[in-house]
Design a protein around this motif. Structure first.
Motif, short mmCIF file in Angstrom:
data_model
loop_
_atom_site.label_atom_id
_atom_site.label_comp_id
_atom_site.label_asym_id
_atom_site.label_seq_id
_atom_site.Cartn_x
_atom_site.Cartn_y
_atom_site.Cartn_z
N THR A 295 0.84 -1.20 0.00
CA THR A 295 0.00 0.00 0.00
C THR A 295 0.87 1.25 0.00
OG1 THR A 295 -1.73 -1.14 1.24
CG2 THR A 295 -1.77 1.26 1.27
N PRO A 296 0.65 2.18 -0.94
CA PRO A 296 1.44 3.41 -0.95
C PRO A 296 1.14 4.26 0.28
CG PRO A 296 -0.09 3.33 -2.82
CD PRO A 296 -0.31 2.11 -2.03
N ALA A 297 2.14 4.87 0.84
CA ALA A 297 1.98 5.71 2.04
C ALA A 297 1.05 6.89 1.77
CB ALA A 297 3.33 6.20 2.51
N ALA A 298 1.06 7.42 0.56
CA ALA A 298 0.21 8.55 0.22
C ALA A 298 -1.27 8.19 0.31
CB ALA A 298 0.54 9.05 -1.17
N ALA A 299 -1.60 6.92 0.16
CA ALA A 299 -2.99 6.49 0.22
C ALA A 299 -3.52 6.46 1.65
CB ALA A 299 -3.13 5.11 -0.41
N LEU A 300 -2.65 6.46 2.63
CA LEU A 300 -3.06 6.33 4.02
C LEU A 300 -3.18 7.66 4.74
CD1 LEU A 300 -0.88 3.25 4.99
CD2 LEU A 300 -3.25 3.30 4.20
N VAL A 301 -2.97 8.76 4.06
CA VAL A 301 -3.08 10.09 4.67
C VAL A 301 -4.54 10.34 5.04
CG1 VAL A 301 -2.81 12.56 4.25
CG2 VAL A 301 -1.11 10.96 3.38
N ALA A 302 -4.79 10.75 6.28
CA ALA A 302 -6.16 11.00 6.74
C ALA A 302 -6.84 12.04 5.87
CB ALA A 302 -6.14 11.45 8.20
N GLY A 303 -8.05 11.74 5.44
CA GLY A 303 -8.82 12.67 4.59
C GLY A 303 -8.63 12.42 3.11
N GLY A 304 -7.79 11.47 2.74
CA GLY A 304 -7.58 11.15 1.33
C GLY A 304 -8.75 10.37 0.76
N GLU A 305 -8.95 10.49 -0.54
CA GLU A 305 -10.06 9.80 -1.19
C GLU A 305 -9.56 8.55 -1.91
OE1 GLU A 305 -13.16 10.86 -4.70
OE2 GLU A 305 -12.98 12.34 -3.09
N LEU A 306 -10.29 7.46 -1.72
CA LEU A 306 -9.97 6.19 -2.36
C LEU A 306 -11.15 5.73 -3.19
CD1 LEU A 306 -8.37 4.36 0.71
CD2 LEU A 306 -7.19 5.59 -1.09
N ILE A 307 -10.88 4.97 -4.22
CA ILE A 307 -11.91 4.45 -5.12
C ILE A 307 -12.16 2.99 -4.77
CG2 ILE A 307 -12.50 3.99 -7.53
CD1 ILE A 307 -10.45 6.25 -8.23
N VAL A 308 -13.43 2.63 -4.69
CA VAL A 308 -13.81 1.24 -4.44
C VAL A 308 -14.38 0.70 -5.74
CG1 VAL A 308 -15.23 -0.30 -3.03
CG2 VAL A 308 -14.37 1.82 -2.04
N ARG A 309 -13.92 -0.50 -6.14
CA ARG A 309 -14.41 -1.07 -7.39
C ARG A 309 -14.59 -2.58 -7.26
NH1 ARG A 309 -9.00 -0.04 -11.10
NH2 ARG A 309 -7.72 -1.62 -10.09
N SER A 310 -15.46 -3.10 -8.12
CA SER A 310 -15.74 -4.52 -8.11
C SER A 310 -14.62 -5.26 -8.85
CB SER A 310 -17.09 -4.80 -8.76
OG SER A 310 -17.08 -4.36 -10.10
N ASP A 311 -14.72 -6.60 -8.88
CA ASP A 311 -13.69 -7.39 -9.55
C ASP A 311 -13.65 -7.15 -11.06
OD1 ASP A 311 -12.67 -8.50 -7.25
OD2 ASP A 311 -13.99 -10.25 -7.32
N ASP A 312 -14.75 -6.68 -11.64
CA ASP A 312 -14.74 -6.37 -13.07
C ASP A 312 -14.39 -4.90 -13.33
OD1 ASP A 312 -17.07 -5.30 -12.11
OD2 ASP A 312 -18.36 -6.16 -13.66
N LEU A 313 -13.79 -4.24 -12.31
CA LEU A 313 -13.22 -2.89 -12.36
C LEU A 313 -14.26 -1.79 -12.53
CD1 LEU A 313 -10.02 -3.56 -14.50
CD2 LEU A 313 -10.32 -3.71 -12.04
N ARG A 314 -15.52 -2.06 -12.20
CA ARG A 314 -16.54 -1.01 -12.20
C ARG A 314 -16.54 -0.33 -10.84
NH1 ARG A 314 -21.94 -3.04 -12.96
NH2 ARG A 314 -21.09 -4.90 -12.00
N GLU A 315 -16.57 0.99 -10.84
CA GLU A 315 -16.54 1.74 -9.58
C GLU A 315 -17.85 1.52 -8.83
OE1 GLU A 315 -16.35 6.35 -8.21
OE2 GLU A 315 -14.98 5.74 -9.81
N THR A 316 -17.74 1.11 -7.57
CA THR A 316 -18.93 0.89 -6.75
C THR A 316 -19.07 1.96 -5.67
OG1 THR A 316 -17.72 -0.60 -5.28
CG2 THR A 316 -18.91 -1.60 -7.12
N GLY A 317 -18.06 2.77 -5.47
CA GLY A 317 -18.15 3.82 -4.48
C GLY A 317 -16.83 4.53 -4.26
N ARG A 318 -16.89 5.49 -3.36
CA ARG A 318 -15.68 6.23 -2.95
C ARG A 318 -15.69 6.34 -1.43
NH1 ARG A 318 -12.73 9.45 -7.05
NH2 ARG A 318 -13.53 8.67 -9.00
N VAL A 319 -14.51 6.26 -0.86
CA VAL A 319 -14.37 6.36 0.59
C VAL A 319 -13.29 7.38 0.93
CG1 VAL A 319 -15.19 4.02 1.06
CG2 VAL A 319 -12.77 4.41 0.66
N ARG A 320 -13.40 7.93 2.15
CA ARG A 320 -12.39 8.88 2.64
C ARG A 320 -11.67 8.21 3.82
NH1 ARG A 320 -15.10 13.61 2.90
NH2 ARG A 320 -14.22 14.09 0.89
N THR A 321 -10.36 8.27 3.79
CA THR A 321 -9.57 7.63 4.84
C THR A 321 -9.72 8.40 6.15
OG1 THR A 321 -7.60 8.90 4.25
CG2 THR A 321 -7.86 6.75 3.22
N SER A 322 -9.62 7.66 7.25
CA SER A 322 -9.69 8.27 8.57
C SER A 322 -8.33 8.08 9.26
CB SER A 322 -10.80 7.63 9.40
OG SER A 322 -10.43 6.30 9.75
#
Length: 128
Positions: free
Chosen positions: A73-100
């Protein structure tokens, strides 16, 4: 002529003949050969998304999800308040989450911003 002389002559011819054939190439033929080596413009390229982990728990009523992190996991992805993309196994975006700030070992707490992440969905970070 002795056998040794014949073999040495044969080896000399084998060694020098390929060198002579490549020395006569023109710049145009070299660029054509280089173009044949390059991949086409529509070839596959590396994705800018870096895998963070997978969703292991979701509470849609409270709007949070827990992510099991990968070892790369890249360290930049773990910064609090960062946005991550959630996707299914067929690479369709299913949502977005914000790191805490919740990060215990290989588990990351996130807040659901949009969509409906499901158990087992892949979480990725858009590397810029």
């Amino acid at each position: 002529m002795s056998l040794t002389a014949r073999l040495l002559t044969l080896l000399a011819v084998i060694y020098f003949v390929p060198g002579c054939s490549t020395a006569t190439t023109t710049p145009a033929s070299r660029s054509a050969a280089a173009a044949a080596i390059l991949p086409p413009a529509d070839a596959l390229t590396l994705s800018p998304h870096k895998i963070v982990g997978r969703i292991v728990a979701v509470d849609t009523a409270r709007g949070f999800a827990f992510v099991s992190l990968t070892t790369t996991t890249p360290a930049a992805a773990l910064v609090a308040g960062g946005e991550l993309i959630v996707r299914s196994d067929d690479l369709r975006e299913t949502g977005r989450v914000r790191t805490s700030r919740y990060n215990r070992g290989r588990t990351l707490g996130t807040q659901i911003i949009s969509g409906q992440p499901k158990l087992g969905d892949e979480v990725v970070f858009h590397a810029k």
